[in-house]
Design a protein around this motif. Structure first.
Motif, PDB file in Angstrom:
ATOM      1  N   MET A 171       0.842  -1.198   0.000  1.00 39.01           N
ATOM      2  CA  MET A 171       0.000   0.000   0.000  1.00 39.01           C
ATOM      3  C   MET A 171       0.877   1.246   0.000  1.00 39.01           C
ATOM      4  N   PRO A 172       1.476   1.595  -1.144  1.00 41.47           N
ATOM      5  CA  PRO A 172       2.362   2.763  -1.198  1.00 41.47           C
ATOM      6  C   PRO A 172       1.647   4.048  -0.792  1.00 41.47           C
ATOM      7  N   ASN A 173       2.411   4.905  -0.105  1.00 46.65           N
ATOM      8  CA  ASN A 173       1.936   6.249   0.259  1.00 46.65           C
ATOM      9  C   ASN A 173       0.678   6.221   1.127  1.00 46.65           C
ATOM     10  N   THR A 174       0.477   5.130   1.849  1.00 49.42           N
ATOM     11  CA  THR A 174      -0.709   4.973   2.690  1.00 49.42           C
ATOM     12  C   THR A 174      -0.282   4.599   4.107  1.00 49.42           C
ATOM     13  N   LYS A 175      -0.811   5.294   5.087  1.00 50.53           N
ATOM     14  CA  LYS A 175      -0.522   4.938   6.474  1.00 50.53           C
ATOM     15  C   LYS A 175      -1.330   3.704   6.861  1.00 50.53           C
ATOM     16  N   TYR A 176      -0.647   2.733   7.435  1.00 49.93           N
ATOM     17  CA  TYR A 176      -1.316   1.519   7.916  1.00 49.93           C
ATOM     18  C   TYR A 176      -0.471   0.933   9.035  1.00 49.93           C
ATOM     19  N   HIS A 177      -1.029  -0.033   9.755  1.00 48.70           N
ATOM     20  CA  HIS A 177      -0.277  -0.703  10.820  1.00 48.70           C
ATOM     21  C   HIS A 177      -0.583  -2.191  10.774  1.00 48.70           C
ATOM     22  N   LEU A 178       0.452  -3.008  10.911  1.00 51.09           N
ATOM     23  CA  LEU A 178       0.308  -4.454  10.901  1.00 51.09           C
ATOM     24  C   LEU A 178       0.731  -5.048  12.233  1.00 51.09           C
ATOM     25  N   ASP A 179       0.009  -6.071  12.666  1.00 53.21           N
ATOM     26  CA  ASP A 179       0.415  -6.854  13.833  1.00 53.21           C
ATOM     27  C   ASP A 179      -0.026  -8.298  13.611  1.00 53.21           C
ATOM     28  N   GLN A 180       0.090  -9.128  14.635  1.00 54.41           N
ATOM     29  CA  GLN A 180      -0.209 -10.554  14.482  1.00 54.41           C
ATOM     30  C   GLN A 180      -1.666 -10.826  14.117  1.00 54.41           C
ATOM     31  N   ASN A 181      -2.535  -9.869  14.311  1.00 55.33           N
ATOM     32  CA  ASN A 181      -3.957 -10.064  14.023  1.00 55.33           C
ATOM     33  C   ASN A 181      -4.371  -9.570  12.641  1.00 55.33           C
ATOM     34  N   SER A 182      -3.426  -9.054  11.861  1.00 55.29           N
ATOM     35  CA  SER A 182      -3.756  -8.497  10.547  1.00 55.29           C
ATOM     36  C   SER A 182      -3.948  -9.608   9.510  1.00 55.29           C
ATOM     37  N   TRP A 183      -4.953  -9.420   8.657  1.00 51.02           N
ATOM     38  CA  TRP A 183      -5.202 -10.359   7.560  1.00 51.02           C
ATOM     39  C   TRP A 183      -5.556  -9.589   6.290  1.00 51.02           C
ATOM     40  N   ASN A 184      -5.060 -10.080   5.183  1.00 56.53           N
ATOM     41  CA  ASN A 184      -5.432  -9.580   3.863  1.00 56.53           C
ATOM     42  C   ASN A 184      -6.800 -10.179   3.511  1.00 56.53           C
ATOM     43  N   GLU A 185      -7.828  -9.356   3.516  1.00 60.00           N
ATOM     44  CA  GLU A 185      -9.195  -9.823   3.264  1.00 60.00           C
ATOM     45  C   GLU A 185      -9.618  -9.622   1.811  1.00 60.00           C
ATOM     46  N   PHE A 208       9.637  -8.249   9.121  1.00 59.10           N
ATOM     47  CA  PHE A 208       9.750  -7.002   8.361  1.00 59.10           C
ATOM     48  C   PHE A 208      10.895  -6.209   8.981  1.00 59.10           C
ATOM     49  N   ASN A 209      11.564  -5.369   8.185  1.00 59.92           N
ATOM     50  CA  ASN A 209      12.572  -4.489   8.766  1.00 59.92           C
ATOM     51  C   ASN A 209      12.484  -3.089   8.172  1.00 59.92           C
ATOM     52  N   ASP A 258       6.743   3.225   1.064  1.00 63.03           N
ATOM     53  CA  ASP A 258       5.939   2.511   2.055  1.00 63.03           C
ATOM     54  C   ASP A 258       6.062   3.269   3.371  1.00 63.03           C
ATOM     55  N   ILE A 259       4.949   3.805   3.857  1.00 61.46           N
ATOM     56  CA  ILE A 259       4.957   4.600   5.091  1.00 61.46           C
ATOM     57  C   ILE A 259       4.173   3.897   6.204  1.00 61.46           C
ATOM     58  N   GLY A 260       3.979   2.593   6.046  1.00 61.44           N
ATOM     59  CA  GLY A 260       3.286   1.826   7.073  1.00 61.44           C
ATOM     60  C   GLY A 260       4.178   1.534   8.267  1.00 61.44           C
ATOM     61  N   THR A 261       3.566   0.990   9.317  1.00 56.49           N
ATOM     62  CA  THR A 261       4.293   0.561  10.507  1.00 56.49           C
ATOM     63  C   THR A 261       3.940  -0.894  10.804  1.00 56.49           C
ATOM     64  N   VAL A 262       4.882  -1.594  11.403  1.00 56.88           N
ATOM     65  CA  VAL A 262       4.714  -3.019  11.688  1.00 56.88           C
ATOM     66  C   VAL A 262       5.154  -3.286  13.121  1.00 56.88           C
ATOM     67  N   ASP A 263       4.350  -4.032  13.857  1.00 62.35           N
ATOM     68  CA  ASP A 263       4.693  -4.392  15.230  1.00 62.35           C
ATOM     69  C   ASP A 263       5.677  -5.565  15.200  1.00 62.35           C
TER      70      ASP A 263
END
Length: 342
Positions: free
Chosen positions: A140-154, A274-275, A306-311
């Motif tokens: 998701m380029p140029n989009t703020k988002y956050h991922l963690d263990q509960n995230s799923w691609n729906e 992710f890093n 990519d401006i997302g964040t990942v736990d």
């Protein structure tokens, strides 16, 4: 490295698809940690090459392989799993074909076959499934988002199975993503319904970069950066238009698989890998640090980020517990890649 281990040191771990880029590193890290590895490959030629690589690195008796031509065949893994204490199921389909029946169906069947074989093998204590960042999200380029263990691609499963009204250009990525999503969900469903004697963990990595163990290996995602370094115009064009996302060092990803297999309190978890975010310009920047005289084609106009964040707290904690100081910087991963092919 921590002394706690959910499987006995010196015992054998089955790594399916062991000749693959990530799987070969998982096997390598297991061998370095004092385990034996039995790998599956789809052909004798692939088995001979990976056996030669590991004999040079670890001696004659640490690694063996078995040919499993079709992971979706009934009881494909039953015999090869005998005597193993752990399983890293990594064999998958990376063909990016545009027919879900040729990709998703056999991948899910392979996951179920491996789980059923583990359930019928009393010695198996741990099972790690290699999932994907695509199980969590699409890029998701140029989009703020956050991922963690509960995230799923729906999104991808719905798109992958459409028979009309789909985007042909996006379809192969949706199908690949859906194979990872449906494979992982099938694994969690199996654990819930069958309640086998072993522990399941999954690892969800993004774009893997780093050392290629042998120059004869294609290197999968690292092969793209290798091709950029070598001036391959076709792959360079792909990278110029590749959606920005996150990189992870392949050894760090492999070590997270080892953690999922060996750390006692990791039970029923999705470990994220992710890093650092990248785009085409970031790869060029990193490569020019190795050789400033090299020229590369320019980045596309209006290049995204990519401006997302990942736990990643849990994954970093586990790496430290198995003796790794922290995540490998992207520049170091690229440096190790180029050194391995030079």
């Amino acid at each position: 490295m921590s002394s706690e281990s959910a499987i006995p040191k010196g015992s054998t771990v089955l790594v399916t698809g062991v000749n693959g880029f990530i799987a070969s590193h998982v096997a390598d890290q297991l061998l370095l940690a004092g385990y034996k590895v039995k790998g599956t490959v789809r052909s004798e030629d692939k088995g001979k090459l990976i056996a030669e690589i590991f004999e040079k690195r670890h001696g004659e008796d640490a690694f063996s392989y078995v040919v499993v031509e079709d992971m979706s065949a009934k009881e494909a893994f039953h015999d090869v799993m005998k005597g193993c204490s752990g399983v890293a199921h990594m064999a998958s389909d990376l063909t990016f074909r545009d027919d879900p029946n040729l990709v998703i169906t056999p991948v899910v069947a392979g996951v179920k076959n491996a789980l059923k074989a583990a359930a019928s093998t009393p010695t198996v204590k741990r099972f790690v499934l290699t999932s994907s960042s695509n199980s969590l999200t699409l890029p998701m380029p140029n989009t703020k988002y956050h991922l963690d263990q509960n995230s799923w691609n729906e999104i991808s499963s719905k798109e992958a199975w459409k028979t009309e009204g789909y985007d042909p250009a996006a379809r192969p990525v949706h199908i690949y993503s859906a194979s990872k999503i449906e494979g992982e969900r099938a694994a969690w469903d199996f654990m819930e319904k069958e309640k086998p004697h072993f522990v399941l963990n999954t690892v969800c990595p993004n774009f893997n970069i780093g050392e290629i163990l042998d120059k004869r290996q294609p290197g999968s995602s690292s092969g793209y950066i290798r091709a950029l370094w070598d001036g391959n115009p076709q792959i360079t064009g792909i990278l110029q238009n590749f959606p920005p996302q996150f990189a992870i060092d392949v050894k760090d990803n492999a070590r997270l698989h080892v953690a999922g297999l060996t750390v006692e309190d990791v039970k029923g978890e999705r470990l994220l890998a992710f890093n650092e975010p990248f785009n085409y310009s970031r790869w060029v920047e990193s490569l020019k640090k190795i050789d400033p005289s090299k020229d590369f084609p320019p980045a596309p106009e209006n290049e995204g980020k990519d401006i997302g964040t990942v736990d990643m707290k849990r994954s970093i904690e586990l790496l430290k517990r198995i003796g790794v100081a922290g995540l490998t910087p992207l520049d170091e991963s690229v440096k190790q890649l180029i050194a391995s092919i030079s």
